[in-house]
Enzyme design. Structure first.
Site, short mmCIF file in Angstrom:
data_model
loop_
_atom_site.label_atom_id
_atom_site.label_comp_id
_atom_site.label_asym_id
_atom_site.label_seq_id
_atom_site.Cartn_x
_atom_site.Cartn_y
_atom_site.Cartn_z
N GLU A 57 -3.43 7.42 -4.10
CA GLU A 57 -3.43 6.43 -3.36
C GLU A 57 -3.20 5.12 -4.19
O GLU A 57 -3.97 5.15 -5.11
CB GLU A 57 -4.59 6.41 -2.48
CG GLU A 57 -4.60 5.30 -1.68
CD GLU A 57 -5.96 4.86 -0.81
OE1 GLU A 57 -6.97 4.88 -1.56
OE2 GLU A 57 -5.84 4.72 0.56
N TYR A 87 0.70 -1.25 0.14
CA TYR A 87 0.17 0.08 -0.08
C TYR A 87 1.09 1.33 -0.21
O TYR A 87 1.95 1.13 0.71
CB TYR A 87 -0.83 0.11 1.28
CG TYR A 87 -1.44 1.35 1.33
CD1 TYR A 87 -2.87 1.54 0.82
CD2 TYR A 87 -1.02 2.49 1.94
CE1 TYR A 87 -3.44 2.65 1.09
CE2 TYR A 87 -1.44 3.77 2.16
CZ TYR A 87 -3.15 3.66 1.68
OH TYR A 87 -3.69 4.96 1.64
#
Ligand code: GDP
Ligand code: MN
Length: 418
Positions: free
Chosen positions: A227, A139
């Site tokens: 993101e 992530y």
């Protein structure tokens, strides 16, 4: 003090999230990334199954991929869980899956309950192919830490999952790296990130390049969030972006015309789009008390007032300096489009504009649309000619409640709704 606190809550939460950003699709986010040299999972966007098959063929020519991922393009994450990301192992499956996904109402944890209609799919190369080493999902996001006034990179080995859940259950698995605005991202920081992600050799070097290019893309595009979940280490040690959620700073679009064109109004709240066209500063919220205010600061205070009275605001709406009848009417119509509105609170400070003119505007607008207004209206006018304005409203013969004091307005909202 109380509403000062609530106000901070509002400013930092809902409004910042909704006000100053433009969302774009995954395929557009990947275009931006690629233009800054970030390696991405390659893909071609398609509007229908025929285009999807053509895209798949072209991808095979360009990348050699034999399998494809069909990915619904909507402004919401969690698409995989909702059935919006599917693997196709041949062209027949590309057709079949695209037929199913395009046009569907895709429901994910991030869409409204009824879902969002899919208009396009991204046909992407399969990057989870087997090879000499394992694939890993990470992530990574770059975002503005408003409290610190600095950009930061947030990253974790726990990629491909719901990051909120990781943050809640295993917060020690989330790392952050703050960037000094005077010197930008430093080489050692990019290396530290690659190291903390457990990488070595080629994958380590690839990750350093990835982080540096990602940060450059974030800065160069005037974004407030990038993101990437997941960032993938492929089985042959390439590092690439499989997904991209990008928020571009709305206030920077004037100098980013390329990105301004990426706006997809079909994905946005339709009442907000209409308000924008009418030149009104409107943000849709979840409560039941509609509000119409002049000035952003007073709008914040008014929302606090509504909370203070025990209710939730249905919207933020700043009508600006010129609250004439036409504008007031437009604002009324916009507020009333929200079916959750049970009362409307108008709170105008007559500084430049005189209160009696605003009051006349409200009365005229009410006359014009009398039958359309089925909810109680509370008007609080303060400033120049406030008393005359109150008289004007009280003598208008219209069922409009007037107030001069802040507290009075709160009490009337309460009375109207209980
Ligand atoms: P999201 O669910 O909206 O976050 O969409 P993502 O773009 O993150 O995709 C969801 C999931 O699809 C990823 O976490 C992967 O597990 C899977 N996926 C994405 N690309 C590929 C691919 O090329 N091959 C395979 N087999 N799975 C993929
Ligand atoms: Mn994702």
């Amino acid at each position: 003090m109380l509403y000062h606190l609530i106000r901070i809550n509002y400013i930092c939460g809902t409004l910042i999230d909704k006000f100053y950003i433009m969302n774009i699709h995954e395929y557009q986010g990947k275009e931006i990334l690629a233009s800054y040299g970030v390696r991405v999972q390659r893909g071609i966007v398609a509007n229908n199954p025929v285009e999807a098959v053509a895209a798949a063929k072209q991808l095979t020519q360009e990348t050699g991929t034999q399998w494809y991922v069909v990915k619904a393009q909507i402004h919401a994450g969690g698409r995989g869980k909702g059935g919006g990301v599917k693997l196709a192992k041949n062209l027949e499956q590309v057709t079949e899956i695209s037929e199913n996904i395009i046009g569907m109402m895709l429901k994910t944890p991030q869409t409204p309950p009824e879902g969002k209609q899919v208009h396009k799919v991204l046909i992407a190369e399969d990057v989870y192919y087997p090879g000499e080493s394992e694939t890993s999902e990470f992530y990574m996001s770059v975002l503005l830490n408003r409290a610190k006034g600095r950009n930061m990179i947030m990253y974790s080995t726990e990629g491909g999952m719901d990051i909120e859940e990781v943050a809640e259950k295993t917060p020690h698995l989330i790392f952050t790296e703050e960037i000094d605005p005077n010197i930008g991202l430093q080489g050692f920081q990019a290396r530290k990130i690659a190291f903390n992600l457990g990488l070595s050799g080629t994958a380590f070097k690839e990750m350093v390049k990835f982080v540096e290019a990602l940060y450059a893309a974030y800065i160069g595009s005037d974004s407030s969030m990038f993101e990437i979940n997941p960032v993938l280490k492929t089985s042959d040690n390439k590092i690439l972006a499989v997904d991209a959620k990008v928020n571009i700073d709305d206030n920077a679009l004037f100098r980013q015309p390329k990105y301004a064109e990426m706006r997809d109004v079909r994905e946005e709240n339709q009442i907000e789009v209409e308000a924008k066209e009418a030149g009104l500063n409107y943000v849709d919220l979840d409560g039941t008390v509609g509000c119409m205010v002049n000035g952003a600061g007073l709008a914040m205070a008014t929302m606090d007032l509504i909370k203070y009275a025990g209710y939730e605001p249905a919207n933020f709406l700043d009508v600006g300096g010129t609250a004439d009848a036409k504008r007031v009417e437009t604002a009324f119509r916009i507020i009333l489009k929200d079916p959750n509105v049970k009362a409307i609170l108008i709170n105008i400070f007559g500084g430049i504009v005189r209160c009696d003119r605003v009051a006349q505007g409200v009365v005229d607008a009410y006359k014009n649309m009398g039958d359309d207004i089925k909810v109680p209206i509370i008007v609080r006018l303060q400033g120049t000619n406030a008393e005359i304005a109150k008289e004007l409203i009280d003598n208008s013969g219209m069922p409009i409640l007037s107030a001069v004091q802040f507290q009075e307005a709160a009490d009337q909202v309460k009375a109207a709704l209980s």
